[in-house]
Design a protein around this motif. Structure first.
Motif, mmCIF file in Angstrom:
data_model
loop_
_atom_site.group_PDB
_atom_site.id
_atom_site.type_symbol
_atom_site.label_atom_id
_atom_site.label_comp_id
_atom_site.label_asym_id
_atom_site.label_seq_id
_atom_site.Cartn_x
_atom_site.Cartn_y
_atom_site.Cartn_z
ATOM 1 N N PHE A 78 39.848 -57.950 44.427
ATOM 2 C CA PHE A 78 40.096 -56.746 43.633
ATOM 3 C C PHE A 78 40.450 -57.128 42.192
ATOM 4 C CE2 PHE A 78 43.092 -53.708 41.808
ATOM 5 C CZ PHE A 78 42.364 -52.532 41.882
ATOM 6 N N SER A 79 41.369 -58.080 42.061
ATOM 7 C CA SER A 79 41.827 -58.492 40.736
ATOM 8 C C SER A 79 40.696 -59.134 39.932
ATOM 9 C CB SER A 79 42.999 -59.467 40.871
ATOM 10 O OG SER A 79 43.433 -59.902 39.612
ATOM 11 N N VAL A 80 39.955 -60.024 40.579
ATOM 12 C CA VAL A 80 38.878 -60.738 39.881
ATOM 13 C C VAL A 80 37.774 -59.767 39.480
ATOM 14 C CG1 VAL A 80 37.050 -62.465 40.154
ATOM 15 C CG2 VAL A 80 39.353 -62.956 40.973
ATOM 16 N N LYS A 81 37.459 -58.850 40.390
ATOM 17 C CA LYS A 81 36.355 -57.921 40.125
ATOM 18 C C LYS A 81 36.679 -56.993 38.945
ATOM 19 C CE LYS A 81 33.674 -54.389 42.568
ATOM 20 N NZ LYS A 81 33.554 -53.679 43.848
ATOM 21 N N HIS A 82 37.908 -56.522 38.874
ATOM 22 C CA HIS A 82 38.232 -55.525 37.858
ATOM 23 C C HIS A 82 38.718 -56.113 36.551
ATOM 24 C CE1 HIS A 82 37.439 -52.089 40.387
ATOM 25 N NE2 HIS A 82 37.972 -52.783 41.378
ATOM 26 N N PHE A 83 39.321 -57.293 36.600
ATOM 27 C CA PHE A 83 39.892 -57.847 35.370
ATOM 28 C C PHE A 83 39.308 -59.210 34.998
ATOM 29 C CE2 PHE A 83 42.936 -54.956 37.259
ATOM 30 C CZ PHE A 83 43.184 -54.096 36.191
ATOM 31 N N GLY A 84 38.466 -59.737 35.867
ATOM 32 C CA GLY A 84 37.858 -61.038 35.566
ATOM 33 C C GLY A 84 38.834 -62.187 35.769
ATOM 34 N N ARG A 85 40.068 -61.893 36.164
ATOM 35 C CA ARG A 85 41.083 -62.941 36.370
ATOM 36 C C ARG A 85 42.000 -62.518 37.506
ATOM 37 N NH1 ARG A 85 43.512 -64.887 30.672
ATOM 38 N NH2 ARG A 85 44.522 -66.373 32.048
ATOM 39 N N THR A 86 42.793 -63.491 38.013
ATOM 40 C CA THR A 86 43.787 -63.104 39.013
ATOM 41 C C THR A 86 45.091 -62.825 38.297
ATOM 42 O OG1 THR A 86 44.351 -65.413 39.365
ATOM 43 C CG2 THR A 86 42.808 -64.444 40.907
ATOM 44 N N ASP A 87 45.639 -61.667 38.587
ATOM 45 C CA ASP A 87 46.961 -61.339 38.050
ATOM 46 C C ASP A 87 47.923 -61.381 39.230
ATOM 47 O OD1 ASP A 87 48.320 -59.807 35.508
ATOM 48 O OD2 ASP A 87 49.209 -59.282 37.453
ATOM 49 N N GLU A 88 48.947 -62.243 39.131
ATOM 50 C CA GLU A 88 49.802 -62.464 40.302
ATOM 51 C C GLU A 88 50.456 -61.176 40.795
ATOM 52 O OE1 GLU A 88 50.151 -63.260 37.098
ATOM 53 O OE2 GLU A 88 51.499 -64.972 37.033
ATOM 54 N N ARG A 89 50.869 -60.280 39.868
ATOM 55 C CA ARG A 89 51.542 -59.039 40.285
ATOM 56 C C ARG A 89 50.557 -58.126 41.014
ATOM 57 N NH1 ARG A 89 52.788 -57.206 34.605
ATOM 58 N NH2 ARG A 89 50.748 -58.198 34.468
ATOM 59 N N LEU A 90 49.354 -58.077 40.441
ATOM 60 C CA LEU A 90 48.332 -57.205 41.012
ATOM 61 C C LEU A 90 47.943 -57.675 42.423
ATOM 62 C CD1 LEU A 90 46.874 -54.836 39.726
ATOM 63 C CD2 LEU A 90 44.989 -56.368 39.167
ATOM 64 N N VAL A 91 47.699 -58.997 42.521
ATOM 65 C CA VAL A 91 47.271 -59.563 43.810
ATOM 66 C C VAL A 91 48.365 -59.367 44.860
ATOM 67 C CG1 VAL A 91 46.602 -61.668 45.041
ATOM 68 C CG2 VAL A 91 45.716 -61.242 42.752
ATOM 69 N N THR A 92 49.625 -59.688 44.494
ATOM 70 C CA THR A 92 50.721 -59.556 45.466
ATOM 71 C C THR A 92 50.920 -58.087 45.861
ATOM 72 O OG1 THR A 92 51.888 -60.504 43.571
ATOM 73 C CG2 THR A 92 52.561 -61.246 45.719
ATOM 74 N N ALA A 93 50.910 -57.210 44.872
ATOM 75 C CA ALA A 93 51.131 -55.796 45.181
ATOM 76 C C ALA A 93 50.038 -55.275 46.110
ATOM 77 C CB ALA A 93 51.173 -54.988 43.889
ATOM 78 N N PHE A 94 48.789 -55.580 45.759
ATOM 79 C CA PHE A 94 47.654 -55.137 46.578
ATOM 80 C C PHE A 94 47.805 -55.663 47.997
ATOM 81 C CE2 PHE A 94 43.185 -53.569 46.223
ATOM 82 C CZ PHE A 94 42.767 -53.885 47.510
#
Lengths: 431, 207
Positions: free
Chosen positions: B126-142
């Protein structure tokens, strides 16, 4: 090439192991002149380094002795030790072979009395025992050496020690000025019997050979069990001299593996069964574990497998071990998965023996000798028939001793046919 | 044109064609028929004890047509992709790639709904697809909220002290998620790839 003239009927045999010796004596006893070249200082090859043969557990010294007698008594055979084939030109029936001889520094006056060894202080690694012990710089290659003649190691040549060695010889047998030399021979056919070398176990990274104490190879096990070996035949650990009673034998160490030798080396299963027999003979309380993918004890050797398998102190574990690590008290620890139970094991042993496979020897291969080899470097026996070059023994593929001897006899028959006939048609047996 | 065959139909638990399907459709599966069951892969696995079957046994189960048991196995999810087995396999079978390919099939065919590793993979994607990078908060929250609202809040609170310390140490920033340059272009590329995959699978299903 019909009409090709045979100018020399001499058969050149390259390699003085069991296959080369067999080829030489059989050709000579059939009435052909033979020149036998051996790279090391003595004939006998890998067979001389074995403790016993499978499946009857008899001693190779016996068979070698018979063959050396046949050689010694036959005037048609000329043996050159420390000699390699440096070049070969011409064609079937009229080859010019160039032979390179390294200096032995000991001539035919030698009586093998051993006085030179007593005068030598320098110790050199003993190749006969795979470097597990050392010998004096003036040494007899092994107790069954043929010719029964000492060698002076090149390390001491030009030192005062060499002069002392010469002075110690009562028979004037030491020749310190001997130089490498090359000579030419006219031969009609070549039997290529250069044999094999054990696969370098150090390349099997995860097995820790050379890094983890008390991990040895199967050829080293042969020397350990041999009365002429570094421990006079006692199977002990080289790290501390302790008796090796809990022993793991690892099959396919580098064989049947695309990362190493892709083929089955054919002898290692039987070799390890034999090692289990050595251990059980020596120690009543030995516990031997054989780790295997499949036990390949073909045809007549199956009964030997059954005999060992009936021993409750020999366990057969179907698993290719993954790795070996160093444990306490210099005990190597074996890791892997038992594929019948899915148990992941970590087992300490006194000694782990890697059944390494056979790699074809590259020794003495010259651009002049164009051999057709398979993907693994073994000579394809039939392809060079027309050229009068024949492979015998393990040069042609992984074989045990009896199959090597059969292969050598077959190569001898082909070589005789090659030097007897004058044309391709006759050579093919149509004349 | 290349088509992606659908996973074999028939029984969801046991399927005699499963091995052939894996050989032909899973990345690296063409070498799987070379497996000689030596145990080098499972023995070499650093987390082998955390796997129900291990690769060697899983490969035998594929041959036996045990489709459901294979696709619900935790072996395909617990693989950390260290490639130890791939390096050591005497038959040069790309074990890691095969396990990963099986995981993809397991998700697509609905065999792995409760696998935490699968949930994490989805969060990562999800993070890579939408932002092109991994965001730790986004990945953990998801990831946390994929277990449900209550469980998500629970997990989030449990890890709050760590997050605060990370912010204090400058290891986690506040504000908008990390975003790669050209993230919109990447989204377009991914959309196109998904479209192609969908089309190929539809064609595969017809055949």
């Amino acid at each position: 090439m019909p009409g090709q003239a045979v100018e020399s009927q001499v058969i050149l045999v390259v390699g003085g192991g069991i296959a080369g010796i067999t080829a030489a004596v059989e050709a000579a006893e059939t009435g052909y002149d033979v020149v036998l070249l051996e790279k090391t200082a003595s004939l006998g090859g890998r067979v001389a380094q074995l403790n016993r043969y499978f499946p009857k557990l008899c001693h190779p010294t016996c068979g070698l002795e018979i063959n050396f007698q046949r050689l010694r008594g036959n005037a048609r055979i000329k043996v050159f030790t420390m000699a390699t084939l440096a070049g070969l030109s011409g064609a079937r029936g009229r080859y010019k072979a160039s032979v390179a001889v390294s200096p032995r520094h000991v001539n035919a006056n030698c009586t093998a009395c051993g006085d030179c060894a007593k005068a030598s202080q320098t110790q050199v690694p003993n190749p006969f025992n795979y470097g597990m012990d050392k010998v004096s710089a003036a040494y007899l290659p092994h107790p069954m050496a043929y010719p029964m003649r000492y060698v002076v190691a090149p390390q001491v040549i030009g030192t005062p020690e060499a002069d002392a060695i010469r002075a110690a010889c009562k028979y004037g047998a030491i020749d310190l000025d001997e130089q490498p030399k090359t000579f030419e021979l006219a031969v009609g056919a070549v039997i290529w019997a250069v044999g094999w070398q054990p696969y370098d176990a150090g390349k099997i990274q995860s097995y820790g050979y050379g890094r983890v104490a008390n991990v040895i190879t199967n050829v080293e096990m042969e020397r350990l069990a041999s009365p002429g070996g570094p421990t006079q035949g006692r199977i002990v650990r080289l790290s501390d001299g302790r008796e090796a009673k809990r022993v793991a034998l690892i099959q396919c160490a580098g064989s049947r593996d695309y990362n190493h030798l892709a083929y089955c080396s054919r002898i290692c299963c039987l070799g390890s069964l034999k090692h289990a027999a050595y251990l059980r003979e020596q120690y009543a309380d030995a516990q031997v574990d054989i780790y295997y993918i499949d036990i390949r004890a073909h045809d007549k050797l199956e009964s030997f497998y059954r005999k060992i398998k009936a021993d409750p102190q020999v366990r057969f574990i179907k698993s290719k071990p993954a790795s070996i690590s160093a444990g306490e008290n210099s005990d190597p620890i074996l890791h892997g998965e038992d594929t019948l139970t899915r148990e992941l094991y970590d087992r300490p042993y006194d000694l782990i023996v890697l059944a390494t496979g056979m790699e074809p020897s590259a020794h003495g291969v010259t651009p002049a000798l164009k051999l057709s080899t398979d993907d693994y470097g073994f000579v394809v026996p039939e392809i060079d028939e027309e050229a009068g070059i024949f492979a015998a023994g393990v040069a042609a593929g992984p074989l045990d001793v009896s199959m090597s001897v059969q292969s050598a006899t077959a190569a001898t028959l082909r070589a005789i046919r090659a030097v007897r006939t004058n044309g391709a048609a006759a050579h093919k047996g149509q004349a | 044109m290349r088509t992606i065959a659908a996973a074999p139909a028939g029984s969801r638990t046991y399927d005699l064609n499963f091995a052939r399907w894996v050989y032909q459709n899973v990345d690296g599966g063409d070498r799987l028929s070379l497996c000689m069951q030596c145990g080098m892969c499972s023995g070499s696995c650093p987390i082998g004890t955390a796997m129900d079957h291990g690769p060697r046994k899983l490969f035998m189960m594929i041959r036996a047509g045990m489709k459901e048991a294979v696709l619900t196995s935790d072996t395909i999810w617990n693989c950390t992709q260290c490639y130890n087995c791939v390096v050591r396999c005497p038959r040069q079978i790309p074990v890691t790639n095969i396990l990963q390919g099986l995981a993809t099939v397991a998700v697509r065919e609905g065999y792995a709904p409760e696998q935490p590793t699968a949930k994490f993979a989805k969060a990562f994607w999800f993070s890579v697809k939408h932002f092109g990078r991994t965001d730790e908060r986004l990945v953990t929250a998801f990831f946390y909220f994929s277990f449900g609202l209550v469980e998500g809040i629970k997990r989030g609170l449990a890890n709050l002290p760590i997050a605060l310390r990370m912010i204090k140490a400058g290891r986690m920033h506040l504000g908008a998620p990390h975003r790669a340059k050209g993230a919109a272009d990447l989204r377009a590329i991914i959309a196109k790839a998904e479209e192609i995959e969908k089309r190929e699978r539809a064609q595969g299903a017809q055949q």
